[in-house]
Write an enzyme that holds these catalytic residues in place. Structure first.
Site, PDB file in Angstrom:
ATOM      1  N   LYS A  55      34.272   5.241  11.793  1.00 56.16           N
ATOM      2  CA  LYS A  55      34.592   5.962  10.556  1.00 56.16           C
ATOM      3  C   LYS A  55      35.396   7.214  10.877  1.00 56.16           C
ATOM      4  O   LYS A  55      36.386   7.524  10.216  1.00 56.16           O
ATOM      5  CB  LYS A  55      33.308   6.316   9.790  1.00 56.16           C
ATOM      6  CG  LYS A  55      32.722   5.134   9.056  1.00 56.16           C
ATOM      7  CD  LYS A  55      31.302   5.396   8.550  1.00 56.16           C
ATOM      8  CE  LYS A  55      30.722   4.103   7.988  1.00 56.16           C
ATOM      9  NZ  LYS A  55      29.288   4.208   7.657  1.00 56.16           N
ATOM     10  N   GLN A  99      24.652   8.588   7.395  1.00 54.65           N
ATOM     11  CA  GLN A  99      24.514   7.216   7.887  1.00 54.65           C
ATOM     12  C   GLN A  99      23.060   6.743   7.758  1.00 54.65           C
ATOM     13  O   GLN A  99      22.143   7.417   8.214  1.00 54.65           O
ATOM     14  CB  GLN A  99      24.974   7.165   9.363  1.00 54.65           C
ATOM     15  CG  GLN A  99      24.982   5.785   9.963  1.00 54.65           C
ATOM     16  CD  GLN A  99      26.032   4.862   9.341  1.00 54.65           C
ATOM     17  OE1 GLN A  99      27.161   5.256   9.099  1.00 54.65           O
ATOM     18  NE2 GLN A  99      25.631   3.637   9.061  1.00 54.65           N
ATOM     19  N   ASP A 122      29.626   7.367  -0.670  1.00 55.19           N
ATOM     20  CA  ASP A 122      28.948   6.074  -0.557  1.00 55.19           C
ATOM     21  C   ASP A 122      28.623   5.512  -1.952  1.00 55.19           C
ATOM     22  O   ASP A 122      28.339   4.328  -2.091  1.00 55.19           O
ATOM     23  CB  ASP A 122      27.631   6.236   0.223  1.00 55.19           C
ATOM     24  CG  ASP A 122      27.730   5.711   1.645  1.00 55.19           C
ATOM     25  OD1 ASP A 122      28.626   4.889   1.910  1.00 55.19           O
ATOM     26  OD2 ASP A 122      26.901   6.116   2.474  1.00 55.19           O
TER      27      ASP A 122
END
Ligand code: NAD
Length: 291
Positions: A55, A99, A122
């Site tokens: 990422k 995460q 997200d």
């Protein structure tokens, strides 16, 4: 020879990342600053470390700032919430991603709800889930967003089609179903308690499998000509003694029946990161527009 078109998620994602990089270039000229994504990793889970590294790399390649925060496994919930609060107030940070999974002593829900919904790239915050469910302009979770983009590219207008989503998780199944509903599909959501999954599959013009059971969906479950999106990423033993990645769909069988199918790997996976970058740019633009 397979009959289905193989939907090339890798190529699709490369194109989307190039579009994002161009958008970032324009953003810099317009606002004199660079969109920034903060990624927070707690602990040393090897798969999560690889995701976070990728990422960061792709964020930088798109011309954005990447702020990586690696915290030890025993970080307290309070300290993590403190970091999220700091990132919420940092003007250089337009997107925040924590995460998952988090260590068990930290409430994932609490942490997700602590992220400013405008920076929740997200799309897991209850505000963004609510906006998706009610037709608002929130941030859409990356994996289902990528699936929808590939579907629309392959099919065009999805209106009136019968769609089956297998899986009802908050991160894939439910938002996927909402997106398909928004496209005016007739949507069915199947899950672990569904009685006759094969029969449900046989009705579907669009089949999205997000289950986590390797090769669960067989070729004779698929309606001829259906478009199949395989979200599953399962590690299974390969013939050579090593492990290999398998989807939730038996690819060889399904490719004989479907009109188009995403492979695993090389389908949904690459699109997820590309959509994260797209969501970060979208979030940055909205934050600048709202002052
Ligand atoms: P999850 O475990 O949270 O949810 C799985 C869902 O499948 C549940 O709703 C459950 O009811 C349903 N289910 C389980 N067994 C079933 C069965 N036998 N029949 C019908 N339904 C069944 O998983 P998730 O986070 O939604 O992920 C699903 C899969 O997608 C996993 O393989 C995961 O690794 C993969 N995934 C891939 C990406 C990507 O970027 N490619 C992103 C997220 C998840």
């Amino acid at each position: 020879m397979t009959k289905a078109e193989i939907i090339d998620g890798k190529a699709f994602a490369a194109k989307l990342r190039a579009d994002v990089a161009e958008g970032v270039r324009v953003f810099k000229v317009q606002y004199g600053m660079v969109p920034g994504l903060a990624v927070v990793l707690v602990g040393t889970d090897p798969a999560s470390e690889i995701y976070v590294r990728n990422k960061g790399k792709m964020t930088r390649e798109a011309g954005m700032n990447s702020f990586e925060h690696k915290l030890p496994e025993d970080t307290s919930e309070g300290d993590l919430l403190g970091l999220v609060d700091k990132l919420n107030r940092d003007d250089r940070v337009h997107g925040i991603l924590v995460q998952l999974p988090l260590p068990r002593h930290i409430s994932e829900q609490k942490v997700i709800e602590a992220i400013d919904p405008a920076k929740d790239v997200d799309g897991f915050h209850v505000v963004n889930a609510g906006l998706l469910a009610t037709g608002g302009e929130g941030i859409v979770p990356c994996t289902p967003l990528g699936c929808l983009m590939m579907l629309k590219h392959r099919v065009g207008d999805l209106s009136g089609m019968k769609a089956l989503v297998i899986g009802r998780s908050n991160i894939v199944g439910k938002p996927m179903a909402q997106l398909l509903l928004r496209e005016s599909c007739t949507v069915t959501v199947a899950h672990s308690r569904t009685r006759d999954l094969a029969a449900e599959c046989r009705q579907a013009d669009i089949l999205v499998a997000a289950v986590g059971v390797p090769e669960l969906v067989r070729g004779d479950w698929i309606k001829p000509g259906a478009v199949v999106i395989d979200v599953g990423m399962n590690r299974i033993p390969g013939d050579d003694g090593k492990t290999r990645l398998a989807g939730d769909v038996n690819f060889a069988e399904a490719a004989e029946v479907a009109s188009a199918i995403t492979p695993v790997p090389g389908g949904v996976g690459p699109m997820t990161i590309a959509c994260l970058l797209a969501n970060t740019l979208t979030a940055a633009r909205r934050q600048m527009a709202s002052g």
